[in-house]
Each structure stands twice: as structure tokens, then as C-alpha cells.
Design a protein around this motif. Structure first.
Motif, PDB file in Angstrom:
ATOM      1  N   ARG A  76      10.617  30.310  -9.085  1.00 15.89           N
ATOM      2  CA  ARG A  76       9.821  29.066  -8.293  1.00 15.89           C
ATOM      3  C   ARG A  76       8.948  29.585  -7.018  1.00 15.89           C
ATOM      4  O   ARG A  76       9.276  30.469  -6.552  1.00 15.89           O
ATOM      5  CB  ARG A  76      11.040  28.127  -7.998  1.00 15.89           C
ATOM      6  CG  ARG A  76      11.745  27.598  -8.563  1.00 15.89           C
ATOM      7  CD  ARG A  76      12.464  26.331  -8.461  1.00 15.89           C
ATOM      8  NE  ARG A  76      13.413  26.475  -7.463  1.00 15.89           N
ATOM      9  CZ  ARG A  76      14.182  25.670  -6.957  1.00 15.89           C
ATOM     10  NH1 ARG A  76      14.112  24.254  -7.258  1.00 15.89           N
ATOM     11  NH2 ARG A  76      15.228  25.858  -5.880  1.00 15.89           N
TER      12      ARG A  76
ATOM     13  N   HIS B 153       7.303  25.917 -11.041  1.00 14.62           N
ATOM     14  CA  HIS B 153       8.096  26.969 -11.614  1.00 14.62           C
ATOM     15  C   HIS B 153       6.933  28.167 -11.715  1.00 14.62           C
ATOM     16  O   HIS B 153       5.662  27.955 -11.816  1.00 14.62           O
ATOM     17  CB  HIS B 153       8.212  26.691 -13.215  1.00 14.62           C
ATOM     18  CG  HIS B 153       8.945  27.762 -14.033  1.00 14.62           C
ATOM     19  ND1 HIS B 153       8.422  28.729 -14.634  1.00 14.62           N
ATOM     20  CD2 HIS B 153      10.278  27.767 -14.232  1.00 14.62           C
ATOM     21  CE1 HIS B 153       9.460  29.635 -15.115  1.00 14.62           C
ATOM     22  NE2 HIS B 153      10.440  28.944 -14.912  1.00 14.62           N
TER      23      HIS B 153
ATOM     24  N   TYR C 286      17.478  30.338 -10.405  1.00 14.51           N
ATOM     25  CA  TYR C 286      16.602  30.929 -10.418  1.00 14.51           C
ATOM     26  C   TYR C 286      16.542  32.649 -10.029  1.00 14.51           C
ATOM     27  O   TYR C 286      17.416  33.012  -9.228  1.00 14.51           O
ATOM     28  CB  TYR C 286      15.414  30.282  -9.547  1.00 14.51           C
ATOM     29  CG  TYR C 286      15.055  29.163 -10.153  1.00 14.51           C
ATOM     30  CD1 TYR C 286      14.217  28.664 -10.846  1.00 14.51           C
ATOM     31  CD2 TYR C 286      15.741  27.975  -9.420  1.00 14.51           C
ATOM     32  CE1 TYR C 286      13.931  27.596 -11.512  1.00 14.51           C
ATOM     33  CE2 TYR C 286      15.438  26.598  -9.922  1.00 14.51           C
ATOM     34  CZ  TYR C 286      14.588  26.349 -11.016  1.00 14.51           C
ATOM     35  OH  TYR C 286      14.494  25.099 -11.415  1.00 14.51           O
TER      36      TYR C 286
END
Length: 474
Positions: free
Chosen positions: A89, A98, A313
Motif C-alpha cells: 500500500r 494498493h 500487507y
């Protein structure tokens, strides 16, 4: 030459180890690798913190690597080399987008004023306009991407990374560091994220189970199996030359100095360090150029948390100047590791030069600030912090200021005239490159070693032209 040539390699980072591996597997040669650190890998090494494999920053092995390099890495690691999806991100105007950018995010997540300004840039780009009066990183990026992306993303990010204004950075930085250097290239990359439009490796990367450094350690082990010798905790004291030919190394290990003669000395250590090691010293103008070129430092802050996972992430990018770190990675997410339970590590990259305020702070102070910075961007640390560890890298990135190219070319030309000496790799060529590029450089060097143990400088010049086309994969 009736005997195999003796090749002394300086540095056991990716380029040095890859050269040793390639030599050992394709050439009859006596190979010695000398490294100051106690282990191989350089800035691409890995290590464990409380059972979690961590890297020195964020690293990926990209599928765009040269086919023969990728084939070797796959063979060396086998099932330990994983193909993983990119899942990061970027924080842009207080919104998370993203990365790599996906079409859905571009339509739904981009801030509306930013998106409108971006569309205006695309329209204006089609109109004729005068060339900028001067060419530097700022003008080239504005011309390629438009003012919006340059102003709101790249300019603050590069100012943070290199500590200089975009106008004070060279054009070459834009050419080597920005893979999406135009709106068209960015749109093409986005399109490849749509199922059916890209290849099976688009939006993905290779990553070893035991950290990125496993690539280098596997290469080192294979080179050792074929007779290459690695000498760690070894300091290069000086490099002896007679006129314009290098003759031998002076090294220091275990408190003793030794003289090592070699037919070829191949260096992957920082170019500026190499110049200062030569004895007799190079001409004054070469030493002055070495003094003028510099590297950007980096502090890596590892926050050890008592929880399984902080976020889903692999990496977070922070272009805003309001938060000092440039990127944060969660190593367990790179390999999808589930063990150890109840522990994860967050690695922050803090651009900082030796002697600056952050550089002199304790690990505890940096850990406390790290938590404050994360809370400020909506990522509060709620789990118990077991402890903080740091790694300080004095020479993380080459700084491409407006004068660097003249200095580099001057040193490169003079060093290129020294018989028996070769310099390559990220540090050796002052290059912004990925690890697969470092491997390609090493393989190219070995390819230039002829059957009679001489070095084909004409072929090397052709390889150098290819290296100039390398662009860093983000």
C-alpha cells in the motif's frame, strides 16, 4: 597461461558471490573471495529475530531477471523459492492505495482532487509545449508523468530518500529509479493486473522461504562445493599496483597482515573505497572525484511485536514528508510464514546519514518514535512491543546529484585503464540496481574471461552498455 588463473574477488554481496558461483561452475579458476563482514550477502543478507527471518530492508527477486540468472536461482533454491503476489500500500493524501496500482483502486480509491488533476495532466500532455530550459530529475519527471504525480508522490519521496531537492538530482536517477516514467507506462502496468491481460508472473515476485539472503547463501554454498574459497572478517588494507597494472592485495585477518597475489582482482566494494585503497595512490583529480561522490545512509528499525500479524500487507510506502520513514515491511508476509506464532516484526527504513540526529539515537528511542509515526498515519501498535533492534547502513544508496556523473566518468575511465582490475555490481558501478541486475553483471564479467585467462574488454564494453539500460523494479 598453463595454470588456472587466480581471481581475487572483493566483497561477498550479491555481485561478488554470483561471480564466484559463475566462475566456479563455468571456468577453470582459483577463486578467493574477501569480505569484511562475518557472513555473505551485504545489504541483501537475511537474519533471524526471535525466529522470524528478516532482511536488510525490503527485497524481492523479480521475474524480469535474465532467463539464465533466474534459471540458476530456481535450481539453487528449488522448492524454497516461492512465487508471491505483490500486496503493498501507498499512503497518498491520507488515503491508502494498493501497490502495484490496480484499476479498481485507481477508480475508487484515488483522492478526487488528485484524480482530476491527473486527468488534466494527461490532456495537457498531448499539447505541444516548449522543452525545459534545464534538464534534471524534476524537469524530466514532470515531463514524463505530469506535475501531479511528480509533485504529490515522487518529489517528497525522493527528497526524503536522498536528502536533496528534486531539482538538485540528476536526470540519470529518473532513468534508473522510475520504472513507470510516463502515464502510458503506468497504465500498461495497471492493465496487466487485470486477469487474462498479463502473464502469470505480472504483479508477483520470487522470494525464498528463509529470507531474501537465502539466494546469496545458496550461491555461496554451491561455489564452495566447487572449490571457491571465502574469507570473512577480512579487511582489505590496500591494493598494490605497478604503474597501470594491479599486482596484489594486502589483507588483514586475525590480527595479521598478508599479501595475496592474483592474476585478476575483481571488486564489488564501493567504487570510492576502491580508489582510496590503491597504492600508489591515483592522481589527485581521481581522489578528488572519489571524495565528491557520496552515498545516502539508512537506519533499519525492527519492531518485535507479540502478535501473529500486524497487517495483511507486505509493504507500506510513505511519500509524505510528515513521516520520516520511507517504507515499512512485515517480513512474515513476504513468504506467508505462519511461524513463529505470537511474533511478528515490522521493519522501517529511515533515510539518515551518519552524524545526523536519528543516527545517534538509541534503539529504544527509535522504537518509541516508530510507534508514534505509525499511530500518526492510522496504524497504531496495540500489541506488546517485545523490543527494538536496528541496523545502520552508511552506504545504502548512491546519491546522483548534478555533478556525480562527471566524477563517476572520470574515475571509471582511469580505473578502466588499470590492467588486471575490474569493478562491477551495485556498489562497484555506483548503480541503482536490483539483485537480479547484480547477478547479471557478475555473469557478464565471467563471460568476458577468455579461455587463455585474459579479459575481453571489448565484450565488457558491450555489457556495460546493457547495464546502462537497467531500471529498478519497484
Amino acid at each position: 597461461m598453463t595454470r588456472p588463473p587466480h581471481i581475487a574477488l572483493l566483497g561477498a554481496g550479491p555481485a561478488g558471490v554470483a561471480a564466484a558461483y559463475r566462475l566456479a561452475t563455468t571456468r577453470p579458476a582459483s577463486i578467493d573471495v574477501f569480505e569484511r563482514a562475518p557472513r555473505p550477502g551485504g545489504n541483501a543478507a537475511s537474519f533471524q529475530i526471535d525466529g522470524v527471518w528478516c532482511d536488510i530492508g525490503s527485497h524481492r527477486f523479480h521475474p524480469v531477471a535474465e532467463p539464465h540468472v533466474l534459471a540458476d536461482v530456481k535450481a539453487l533454491l528449488g522448492e524454497d523459492l516461492l512465487l508471491r503476489p505483490r500486496h503493498g500500500r501507498i499512503r497518498l493524501q491520507k488515503r491508502w492505495i494498493h501497490f502495484p496500482l490496480k484499476p479498481a483502486d485507481a477508480m475508487l480509491r484515488l483522492p478526487k482532487p488528485f484524480a482530476a488533476s491527473l486527468l488534466a495532466d494527461m490532456v495537457l500532455k498531448a499539447l505541444p509545449r516548449p522543452a525545459p530550459a534545464t534538464r534534471n530529475f524534476a524537469t524530466v519527471l514532470k515531463g514524463g508523468l505530469g506535475p501531479t504525480i511528480a509533485r504529490d508522490f515522487y518529489f517528497p519521496y525522493v527528497k526524503k530518500l536522498w536528502g536533496l531537492e528534486p531539482e538538485d538530482l540528476a536526470v540519470k536517477l529518473a532513468e534508473r529509479r522510475v520504472s513507470g516514467s510516463s502515464i502510458t507506462k503506468i497504465l500498461r502496468k495497471m492493465a496487466k493486473q487485470i486477469p487474462g491481460l498479463g502473464s502469470e508472473t505480472d504483479g508477483k515476485f520470487f522470494y525464498p522461504r528463509k529470507g531474501f539472503g537465502q539466494i546469496v547463501t545458496a550461491s555461496e554454498a554451491a561455489a564452495k562445493d566447487r572449490g571457491a574459497r571465502f574469507h570473512y572478517d577480512t579487511k582489505i588494507v590496500r591494493i598494490e599496483r605497478e604503474g597501470m597494472r594491479v599486482k596484489a592485495l594486502r589483507i588483514e585477518r586475525e590480527g595479521r597482515e598478508e599479501r595475496i597475489e592474483a592474476d585478476h582482482i575483481w571488486s564489488t566494494i564501493p567504487l570510492t573505497t576502491l580508489v582510496r585503497l590503491l597504492d600508489p595512490a591515483p592522481p589527485a583529480e581521481i581522489l578528488a572525484s572519489a571524495q565528491a561522490m557520496r552515498f545516502r545512509g539508512m537506519i533499519l528499525i525492527y519492531l518485535v511485536l507479540e502478535q501473529d500479524q500486524f497487517t495483511e500487507y507486505d509493504a507500506h510506502y510513505f511519500p509524505e514528508l510528515s513521516i520520516p520513514i520511507s517504507r515499512m515491511s512485515e517480513p512474515k508476509n513476504y513468504s506467508a510464514a505462519r511461524e513463529p506464532k505470537g511474533t511478528t516484526v515490522l521493519c522501517a527504513e529511515l533515510p539518515c546519514d551518519p552524524g545526523q540526529a536519528y543516527w545517534n539515537m538509541s534503539d529504544e528511542e527509535l522504537g518509541r518514535l516508530y510507534c508514534e509515526w505509525l499511530a500518526g498515519v492510522g496504524l497504531p501498535v496495540t500489541a506488546k512491543v517485545r523490543r527494538t533492534e536496528t541496523r545502520r547502513i552508511g552506504q545504502a544508496y548512491p546519491v546522483y546529484d548534478l555533478q556525480y556523473e562527471d566524477h563517476f566518468n572520470r574515475m571509471d575511465a582511469w580505473l578502466g585503464g588499470l590492467e588486471g582490475l575490474l569493478t562491477f555490481g551495485r556498489q562497484g558501478l555506483f548503480a541503482h540496481d536490483n539483485t537480479h541486475h547484480a547477478y547479471a553483471m557478475a555473469y557478464g564479467a565471467v563471460d568476458c574471461l577468455t579461455a587463455d585467462a585474459t579479459f575481453d574488454h571489448g565484450k565488457w564494453a558491450e555489457y556495460r552498455e546493457i547495464f546502462e539500460t537497467h531500471v529498478v523494479e519497484d
